[in-house]
Design a protein around this motif. Sequence first.
Motif, PDB file in Angstrom:
ATOM      1  N   VAL A 186       0.845  -1.190   0.000  1.00  0.00           N
ATOM      2  CA  VAL A 186       0.000   0.000   0.000  1.00  0.00           C
ATOM      3  C   VAL A 186       0.884   1.245   0.000  1.00  0.00           C
ATOM      4  O   VAL A 186       2.001   1.221   0.502  1.00  0.00           O
ATOM      5  CB  VAL A 186      -0.942   0.024   1.222  1.00  0.00           C
ATOM      6  N   PRO A 187       0.401   2.355  -0.567  1.00  0.00           N
ATOM      7  CA  PRO A 187       1.154   3.612  -0.498  1.00  0.00           C
ATOM      8  C   PRO A 187       0.962   4.278   0.860  1.00  0.00           C
ATOM      9  O   PRO A 187      -0.050   4.054   1.526  1.00  0.00           O
ATOM     10  CB  PRO A 187       0.522   4.444  -1.611  1.00  0.00           C
ATOM     11  N   TYR A 188       1.934   5.065   1.276  1.00  0.00           N
ATOM     12  CA  TYR A 188       1.709   5.814   2.505  1.00  0.00           C
ATOM     13  C   TYR A 188       1.940   7.303   2.353  1.00  0.00           C
ATOM     14  O   TYR A 188       1.122   8.094   2.770  1.00  0.00           O
ATOM     15  CB  TYR A 188       2.519   5.223   3.679  1.00  0.00           C
ATOM     16  N   ALA A 189       2.976   7.773   1.700  1.00  0.00           N
ATOM     17  CA  ALA A 189       3.188   9.221   1.565  1.00  0.00           C
ATOM     18  C   ALA A 189       3.897   9.491   0.252  1.00  0.00           C
ATOM     19  O   ALA A 189       4.951   8.902  -0.013  1.00  0.00           O
ATOM     20  CB  ALA A 189       4.009   9.763   2.726  1.00  0.00           C
ATOM     21  N   ASP A 190       3.314  10.371  -0.570  1.00  0.00           N
ATOM     22  CA  ASP A 190       3.918  10.737  -1.851  1.00  0.00           C
ATOM     23  C   ASP A 190       4.292   9.512  -2.677  1.00  0.00           C
ATOM     24  O   ASP A 190       5.352   9.460  -3.315  1.00  0.00           O
ATOM     25  CB  ASP A 190       5.159  11.619  -1.625  1.00  0.00           C
ATOM     26  N   GLY A 191       3.425   8.495  -2.623  1.00  0.00           N
ATOM     27  CA  GLY A 191       3.649   7.320  -3.430  1.00  0.00           C
ATOM     28  C   GLY A 191       4.632   6.319  -2.864  1.00  0.00           C
ATOM     29  O   GLY A 191       4.934   5.305  -3.508  1.00  0.00           O
ATOM     30  N   ARG A 192       5.165   6.573  -1.684  1.00  0.00           N
ATOM     31  CA  ARG A 192       6.063   5.605  -1.048  1.00  0.00           C
ATOM     32  C   ARG A 192       5.267   4.348  -0.685  1.00  0.00           C
ATOM     33  O   ARG A 192       4.076   4.426  -0.404  1.00  0.00           O
ATOM     34  CB  ARG A 192       6.708   6.192   0.213  1.00  0.00           C
ATOM     35  N   LEU A 216       4.586   0.518   1.295  1.00  0.00           N
ATOM     36  CA  LEU A 216       4.665  -0.138   2.591  1.00  0.00           C
ATOM     37  C   LEU A 216       4.084  -1.535   2.468  1.00  0.00           C
ATOM     38  O   LEU A 216       3.006  -1.712   1.895  1.00  0.00           O
ATOM     39  CB  LEU A 216       3.902   0.702   3.623  1.00  0.00           C
ATOM     40  N   ASP A 217       4.813  -2.530   2.963  1.00  0.00           N
ATOM     41  CA  ASP A 217       4.333  -3.908   2.974  1.00  0.00           C
ATOM     42  C   ASP A 217       3.495  -4.165   4.220  1.00  0.00           C
ATOM     43  O   ASP A 217       3.872  -3.757   5.322  1.00  0.00           O
ATOM     44  CB  ASP A 217       5.499  -4.900   2.972  1.00  0.00           C
ATOM     45  N   VAL A 218       2.377  -4.853   4.038  1.00  0.00           N
ATOM     46  CA  VAL A 218       1.513  -5.247   5.151  1.00  0.00           C
ATOM     47  C   VAL A 218       1.546  -6.768   5.267  1.00  0.00           C
ATOM     48  O   VAL A 218       1.101  -7.478   4.356  1.00  0.00           O
ATOM     49  CB  VAL A 218       0.065  -4.771   4.930  1.00  0.00           C
ATOM     50  N   HIS A 219       2.088  -7.248   6.371  1.00  0.00           N
ATOM     51  CA  HIS A 219       2.131  -8.683   6.655  1.00  0.00           C
ATOM     52  C   HIS A 219       1.090  -8.972   7.735  1.00  0.00           C
ATOM     53  O   HIS A 219       1.277  -8.627   8.898  1.00  0.00           O
ATOM     54  CB  HIS A 219       3.521  -9.103   7.140  1.00  0.00           C
ATOM     55  N   ARG A 220      -0.005  -9.580   7.323  1.00  0.00           N
ATOM     56  CA  ARG A 220      -1.071  -9.892   8.280  1.00  0.00           C
ATOM     57  C   ARG A 220      -0.685 -11.104   9.131  1.00  0.00           C
ATOM     58  O   ARG A 220       0.090 -11.964   8.697  1.00  0.00           O
ATOM     59  CB  ARG A 220      -2.374 -10.174   7.553  1.00  0.00           C
ATOM     60  N   PRO A 221      -1.249 -11.200  10.341  1.00  0.00           N
ATOM     61  CA  PRO A 221      -0.976 -12.377  11.179  1.00  0.00           C
ATOM     62  C   PRO A 221      -1.396 -13.651  10.471  1.00  0.00           C
ATOM     63  O   PRO A 221      -2.419 -13.687   9.788  1.00  0.00           O
ATOM     64  CB  PRO A 221      -1.826 -12.139  12.432  1.00  0.00           C
ATOM     65  N   TRP A 271      12.032   3.570   2.828  1.00  0.00           N
ATOM     66  CA  TRP A 271      12.450   4.941   3.115  1.00  0.00           C
ATOM     67  C   TRP A 271      13.833   5.136   2.531  1.00  0.00           C
ATOM     68  O   TRP A 271      14.525   4.167   2.234  1.00  0.00           O
ATOM     69  CB  TRP A 271      12.405   5.268   4.606  1.00  0.00           C
ATOM     70  N   ASN A 272      14.222   6.373   2.340  1.00  0.00           N
ATOM     71  CA  ASN A 272      15.466   6.669   1.639  1.00  0.00           C
ATOM     72  C   ASN A 272      16.336   7.603   2.468  1.00  0.00           C
ATOM     73  O   ASN A 272      16.019   8.781   2.634  1.00  0.00           O
ATOM     74  CB  ASN A 272      15.154   7.301   0.280  1.00  0.00           C
ATOM     75  N   ALA A 273      17.443   7.071   2.989  1.00  0.00           N
ATOM     76  CA  ALA A 273      18.357   7.867   3.804  1.00  0.00           C
ATOM     77  C   ALA A 273      19.126   8.891   2.985  1.00  0.00           C
ATOM     78  O   ALA A 273      19.780   9.778   3.559  1.00  0.00           O
ATOM     79  CB  ALA A 273      19.337   6.947   4.530  1.00  0.00           C
ATOM     80  N   ASP A 274      19.064   8.792   1.650  1.00  0.00           N
ATOM     81  CA  ASP A 274      19.778   9.745   0.805  1.00  0.00           C
ATOM     82  C   ASP A 274      18.977  11.012   0.531  1.00  0.00           C
ATOM     83  O   ASP A 274      19.443  11.894  -0.199  1.00  0.00           O
ATOM     84  CB  ASP A 274      20.148   9.078  -0.523  1.00  0.00           C
ATOM     85  N   GLN A 275      17.794  11.111   1.099  1.00  0.00           N
ATOM     86  CA  GLN A 275      17.034  12.347   0.980  1.00  0.00           C
ATOM     87  C   GLN A 275      17.769  13.485   1.709  1.00  0.00           C
ATOM     88  O   GLN A 275      18.572  13.227   2.613  1.00  0.00           O
ATOM     89  CB  GLN A 275      15.638  12.175   1.603  1.00  0.00           C
ATOM     90  N   LEU A 309      10.249   8.500   7.363  1.00  0.00           N
ATOM     91  CA  LEU A 309      10.117   7.665   8.559  1.00  0.00           C
ATOM     92  C   LEU A 309       8.934   8.120   9.410  1.00  0.00           C
ATOM     93  O   LEU A 309       8.111   7.303   9.842  1.00  0.00           O
ATOM     94  CB  LEU A 309      11.409   7.714   9.375  1.00  0.00           C
ATOM     95  N   LEU A 310       8.852   9.416   9.653  1.00  0.00           N
ATOM     96  CA  LEU A 310       7.772   9.931  10.495  1.00  0.00           C
ATOM     97  C   LEU A 310       6.414   9.803   9.811  1.00  0.00           C
ATOM     98  O   LEU A 310       5.397   9.556  10.473  1.00  0.00           O
ATOM     99  CB  LEU A 310       8.059  11.377  10.887  1.00  0.00           C
ATOM    100  N   ALA A 311       6.389   9.945   8.491  1.00  0.00           N
ATOM    101  CA  ALA A 311       5.134   9.756   7.766  1.00  0.00           C
ATOM    102  C   ALA A 311       4.673   8.304   7.864  1.00  0.00           C
ATOM    103  O   ALA A 311       3.477   8.024   8.015  1.00  0.00           O
ATOM    104  CB  ALA A 311       5.295  10.154   6.300  1.00  0.00           C
ATOM    105  N   SER A 312       5.612   7.370   7.796  1.00  0.00           N
ATOM    106  CA  SER A 312       5.227   5.958   7.910  1.00  0.00           C
ATOM    107  C   SER A 312       4.710   5.648   9.311  1.00  0.00           C
ATOM    108  O   SER A 312       3.803   4.831   9.471  1.00  0.00           O
ATOM    109  CB  SER A 312       6.408   5.052   7.563  1.00  0.00           C
ATOM    110  N   LEU A 313       5.264   6.304  10.318  1.00  0.00           N
ATOM    111  CA  LEU A 313       4.786   6.106  11.688  1.00  0.00           C
ATOM    112  C   LEU A 313       3.346   6.592  11.829  1.00  0.00           C
ATOM    113  O   LEU A 313       2.485   5.884  12.375  1.00  0.00           O
ATOM    114  CB  LEU A 313       5.697   6.842  12.664  1.00  0.00           C
ATOM    115  N   ALA A 314       3.077   7.789  11.330  1.00  0.00           N
ATOM    116  CA  ALA A 314       1.719   8.334  11.411  1.00  0.00           C
ATOM    117  C   ALA A 314       0.740   7.474  10.617  1.00  0.00           C
ATOM    118  O   ALA A 314      -0.370   7.183  11.081  1.00  0.00           O
ATOM    119  CB  ALA A 314       1.705   9.775  10.897  1.00  0.00           C
ATOM    120  N   GLN A 315       1.157   7.037   9.419  1.00  0.00           N
ATOM    121  CA  GLN A 315       0.269   6.221   8.590  1.00  0.00           C
ATOM    122  C   GLN A 315       0.020   4.860   9.233  1.00  0.00           C
ATOM    123  O   GLN A 315      -1.097   4.332   9.174  1.00  0.00           O
ATOM    124  CB  GLN A 315       0.867   6.042   7.196  1.00  0.00           C
TER     125      GLN A 315
END
Length: 243
Positions: A9-15, A17-22, A69-73, A81-87
């Motif tokens: 699923v996307p989370y911020a600006d098209g980034r 995120l993988d969702v692994h359900r139980p 996430w991209n540390a080269d930003q 990172l913070l956007a993924s936390l909020a999402q």
Amino acid sequence: MTSTPPEVVPYADGRLLDVHRPAAGAPGAAGPAPVVLLWHGRGPNERDVLRPLAREAAGLGLLVLVPDWNADQPDGGSAELLASLAQAHRMAAGFGGDPSRFVLAGWSSGGREAVAVATHPSTAAELRPTAAVGIASRYSDPAVTTGDAPLDQLAAGPSPVPLWLVHGTADEIVDIGHTRQLNAALTTQLSTVRNLELPTDHAGVVMTSYSPEARRCLPATAADTLAAGRRTAAVLAEAAGLS
């Protein structure tokens, strides 16, 4: 380990995120599952590297979310990172998760960021996790998310949340002394901390092996590496309140 592929699923600006359900039949699978947000290391967009560990943890009854996430930003990846936390907090319930049991975890540089965000006084109460897990990280460097080194912060006062630390004794990328140093500081401050040292290397703690040809970590096949990764997954479950 479950072989079910993650939902993406996307989370911020098209980034992404993988969702692994139980996994079906996992402990607590009948109700809302504890949530783990798992951050990869410095390599850009390497959520795939953490899929073996995330699948193993999902098999223990966790909802595991793994963002790119991209540390080269220019900001070192802080905004992502913070956007993924909020999402993750917003979306967890929709995927069967229990946001009141929320673990923030990370590997390598992602581990420093997870511990920093979980313990820093500037973190908003609604985003602070109930526990954090740092895996094979260096904590004396400033975090891009908070601007402070977690070691300095936690040497000055106790952690507001329980912490779990994991490191491989054969790690040649990030020396295990960094985790031992943080563990000592946490113990001195009477923080709640659990420290696990595993007989593996930097990649092995997350159930992978580094491939020079691919220039990235790939899913492990060696029995001892798989065993080490399973113990890391068990730490994630323990931090989330599953025994």
